[in-house]
Design a protein around this motif. Structure first.
Motif, PDB file in Angstrom:
ATOM      1  N   PRO A 163       0.844  -0.948  -0.185  1.00  0.00           N
ATOM      2  CA  PRO A 163      -0.170   0.390  -0.285  1.00  0.00           C
ATOM      3  C   PRO A 163       0.692   1.006  -0.142  1.00  0.00           C
ATOM      4  N   LEU A 164       1.926   0.755   1.083  1.00  0.00           N
ATOM      5  CA  LEU A 164       2.829   2.638   0.629  1.00  0.00           C
ATOM      6  C   LEU A 164       3.363   3.142  -0.474  1.00  0.00           C
ATOM      7  N   ILE A 165       3.919   1.713  -1.703  1.00  0.00           N
ATOM      8  CA  ILE A 165       4.331   1.588  -2.663  1.00  0.00           C
ATOM      9  C   ILE A 165       3.629   2.142  -3.776  1.00  0.00           C
ATOM     10  N   VAL A 166       1.725   1.669  -3.467  1.00  0.00           N
ATOM     11  CA  VAL A 166       1.070   2.239  -4.230  1.00  0.00           C
ATOM     12  C   VAL A 166       0.354   3.655  -4.191  1.00  0.00           C
ATOM     13  N   GLY A 167       0.467   3.945  -2.673  1.00  0.00           N
ATOM     14  CA  GLY A 167      -0.043   5.435  -2.551  1.00  0.00           C
ATOM     15  C   GLY A 167       0.617   6.105  -2.893  1.00  0.00           C
ATOM     16  N   ALA A 168       1.760   6.147  -3.630  1.00  0.00           N
ATOM     17  CA  ALA A 168       3.372   6.780  -3.393  1.00  0.00           C
ATOM     18  C   ALA A 168       2.780   7.359  -5.088  1.00  0.00           C
ATOM     19  N   LEU A 169       2.935   6.187  -5.766  1.00  0.00           N
ATOM     20  CA  LEU A 169       2.813   5.984  -7.491  1.00  0.00           C
ATOM     21  C   LEU A 169       1.878   7.359  -7.288  1.00  0.00           C
ATOM     22  N   ALA A 170       0.803   6.495  -7.148  1.00  0.00           N
ATOM     23  CA  ALA A 170      -0.873   7.275  -7.661  1.00  0.00           C
ATOM     24  C   ALA A 170      -0.433   8.356  -6.934  1.00  0.00           C
ATOM     25  N   VAL A 171      -0.140   9.032  -6.000  1.00  0.00           N
ATOM     26  CA  VAL A 171       0.516  10.548  -5.588  1.00  0.00           C
ATOM     27  C   VAL A 171       1.104  11.418  -7.010  1.00  0.00           C
ATOM     28  N   ALA A 172       1.963  10.432  -7.293  1.00  0.00           N
ATOM     29  CA  ALA A 172       3.024  10.523  -7.986  1.00  0.00           C
ATOM     30  C   ALA A 172       2.148  10.997  -9.316  1.00  0.00           C
ATOM     31  N   LEU A 179       3.271  25.943  -3.516  1.00  0.00           N
ATOM     32  CA  LEU A 179       4.607  26.277  -3.967  1.00  0.00           C
ATOM     33  C   LEU A 179       5.152  25.496  -2.474  1.00  0.00           C
ATOM     34  N   LEU A 180       4.968  25.987  -1.568  1.00  0.00           N
ATOM     35  CA  LEU A 180       4.790  24.579  -0.560  1.00  0.00           C
ATOM     36  C   LEU A 180       4.276  23.301  -0.810  1.00  0.00           C
ATOM     37  N   ALA A 181       3.128  23.478  -1.327  1.00  0.00           N
ATOM     38  CA  ALA A 181       2.444  21.470  -1.366  1.00  0.00           C
ATOM     39  C   ALA A 181       3.105  20.959  -2.843  1.00  0.00           C
ATOM     40  N   TRP A 182       3.466  21.989  -3.231  1.00  0.00           N
ATOM     41  CA  TRP A 182       4.434  21.199  -4.507  1.00  0.00           C
ATOM     42  C   TRP A 182       5.481  20.273  -3.889  1.00  0.00           C
ATOM     43  N   TRP A 183       6.779  20.766  -3.297  1.00  0.00           N
ATOM     44  CA  TRP A 183       7.418  20.609  -2.809  1.00  0.00           C
ATOM     45  C   TRP A 183       6.800  19.403  -1.473  1.00  0.00           C
ATOM     46  N   GLY A 184       5.946  20.130  -0.596  1.00  0.00           N
ATOM     47  CA  GLY A 184       5.524  18.492   0.254  1.00  0.00           C
ATOM     48  C   GLY A 184       5.410  17.814  -0.428  1.00  0.00           C
ATOM     49  N   SER A 185       4.528  17.704  -1.442  1.00  0.00           N
ATOM     50  CA  SER A 185       4.269  16.499  -2.361  1.00  0.00           C
ATOM     51  C   SER A 185       5.522  15.775  -2.831  1.00  0.00           C
ATOM     52  N   LEU A 186       6.409  16.399  -4.061  1.00  0.00           N
ATOM     53  CA  LEU A 186       7.305  16.331  -3.722  1.00  0.00           C
ATOM     54  C   LEU A 186       8.104  14.542  -3.012  1.00  0.00           C
ATOM     55  N   ALA A 187       8.765  15.906  -1.421  1.00  0.00           N
ATOM     56  CA  ALA A 187       9.099  14.933  -0.651  1.00  0.00           C
ATOM     57  C   ALA A 187       8.598  13.646  -0.297  1.00  0.00           C
ATOM     58  N   ALA A 188       6.670  13.893   0.307  1.00  0.00           N
ATOM     59  CA  ALA A 188       5.921  13.203   0.535  1.00  0.00           C
ATOM     60  C   ALA A 188       6.522  11.767  -0.675  1.00  0.00           C
ATOM     61  N   VAL A 189       5.944  11.849  -1.557  1.00  0.00           N
ATOM     62  CA  VAL A 189       6.204  11.002  -2.255  1.00  0.00           C
ATOM     63  C   VAL A 189       7.270  10.402  -2.264  1.00  0.00           C
ATOM     64  N   LEU A 190       8.696  10.691  -2.357  1.00  0.00           N
ATOM     65  CA  LEU A 190      10.250  10.210  -2.060  1.00  0.00           C
ATOM     66  C   LEU A 190      10.052   9.245  -0.492  1.00  0.00           C
ATOM     67  N   LEU A 191       9.350  10.379   0.328  1.00  0.00           N
ATOM     68  CA  LEU A 191       9.920   9.114   1.241  1.00  0.00           C
ATOM     69  C   LEU A 191       8.797   7.522   1.571  1.00  0.00           C
ATOM     70  N   THR A 192       7.340   8.232   0.903  1.00  0.00           N
ATOM     71  CA  THR A 192       6.362   6.993   0.988  1.00  0.00           C
ATOM     72  C   THR A 192       6.835   6.209   0.622  1.00  0.00           C
ATOM     73  N   PHE A 193       7.212   5.940  -0.220  1.00  0.00           N
ATOM     74  CA  PHE A 193       8.395   5.278  -1.699  1.00  0.00           C
ATOM     75  C   PHE A 193       9.714   4.690  -1.080  1.00  0.00           C
ATOM     76  N   VAL A 194      10.023   5.330  -0.180  1.00  0.00           N
ATOM     77  CA  VAL A 194      11.606   4.576   0.296  1.00  0.00           C
ATOM     78  C   VAL A 194      11.098   3.861   1.912  1.00  0.00           C
ATOM     79  N   ALA A 195      10.004   4.126   2.266  1.00  0.00           N
ATOM     80  CA  ALA A 195       9.536   3.705   3.736  1.00  0.00           C
ATOM     81  C   ALA A 195       9.217   2.007   3.045  1.00  0.00           C
TER      82      ALA A 195
END
Length: 306
Positions: free
Chosen positions: A6-15, A36-52
């Protein structure tokens, strides 16, 4: 089912889905900094969720801290005895390789981008310094170039540079002040660095919509942010008139000009009213972007468990 999927699928879905929502937010949220902050927050969250998710795939369920040792042992068994690793481990190793390739591409692209930008920026600064005239001796100098058409842009770097033409200096005082405030906002906000980082991510991972569509959106957002700073100092009518006067003016590719990105969109925003500066939006929107991959992962896990 492992919580990693689910974490990987969630990260890919948001990306894949977040860019359309974030681009829509540009027209609905009055504060460009919040988006602008939301763009960078989304980029960071997708990467961290995928790595987790990858870590959970590779780590033993009861000893997450020893996942590297666990992975090494299975790789050794596969090579020594021909024992194939489990499906989770195969997916995890594939994901790790993908992340490693992405990081390596980011590093290579970032180095090339930095070298190219530095060389081009230095050459341009040398040229305008030779043909131009320094108007202000401050830390961020303003150079006037002998060009009859009104043009203005800023060049990033350790010492930012603001270039205006003789045509800009002939504008009415309110418009001239709006141009200077706009470009100084770019330099104060390090907008050149923000745009450059987005371009590096897009070049490193062009197949991901969130990174591929980030440069254009972020370039528009930094322009809206600089417009907002100019409006607070000079008023919306002066900024609108300056945008119209400078629309279509030439500028270097690595610079941020006064009228360089989506002028019609910016004029429409200025016509609708002064840009807002709302603290709740700067907190709520980035938080929603950061937690979106986790929420999507949780919903996916619940659906699979039902």
């Amino acid at each position: 089912m492992s919580p990693a999927f689910p974490l990987i699928v969630g990260a890919l879905a948001v990306a894949w889905l977040a860019p359309a929502l974030l681009e829509r937010a540009v027209g609905r949220v009055r504060d460009p900094v919040a988006v602008l902050l939301a763009w960078w927050g989304s980029l960071a969250a997708v990467l961290l969720t995928f790595v987790a998710g990858l870590v959970l795939l590779l780590a033993p369920a009861d000893r997450i801290g020893n996942w590297a040792e666990h992975l090494a042992r299975h790789c050794w068994l596969a090579m020594r005895h021909g024992r194939l690793p489990a499906q989770d481990e195969v997916l995890g190793i594939t994901g790790v390789v993908a992340v490693a390739v992405l990081v390596a591409r980011c590093v290579v692209v970032a180095v090339r981008h930095w070298r190219s930008q530095r060389k081009s920026r230095q050459a341009h600064q040398d040229l305008v310094t030779l043909v131009g005239e320094t108007l202000t001796p401050e830390h961020q100098p303003v150079l006037r170039v002998p060009h009859h058409a009104p043009l203005a842009y800023s060049v990033g770097g350790r010492r930012g540079l603001l270039v205006v033409s003789a045509g800009v200096l002939r504008l009415p005082p309110a418009q001239r002040a709006a141009v200077l405030c706009h470009e100084q906002a770019h330099l104060r906000g390090r907008h050149h660095l923000i745009v450059g980082f987005a371009e590096v991510l897009a070049a490193a991972a062009p197949w991901v919509p969130l990174t591929r569509r980030a440069p254009r959106a972020i370039r528009l957002l930094v322009e809206l942010s600089a417009d907002a700073a100019a409006v607070r100092a000079c008023g919306a009518p002066a900024v609108r008139a300056a945008l119209i006067a400078l629309d279509g003016a030439p500028h270097p590719a690595h610079a941020l000009p006064m009228a360089g990105a989506d002028v019609l969109t910016r004029l429409h925003r200025l016509q609708a009213g002064a840009p807002g500066h709302r603290a709740p939006a700067r907190v709520a929107l980035p938080l929603a972007a950061v937690f979106a991959p986790g929420l999507v992962s949780a919903v996916g896990a619940l659906i699979c468990c039902v």
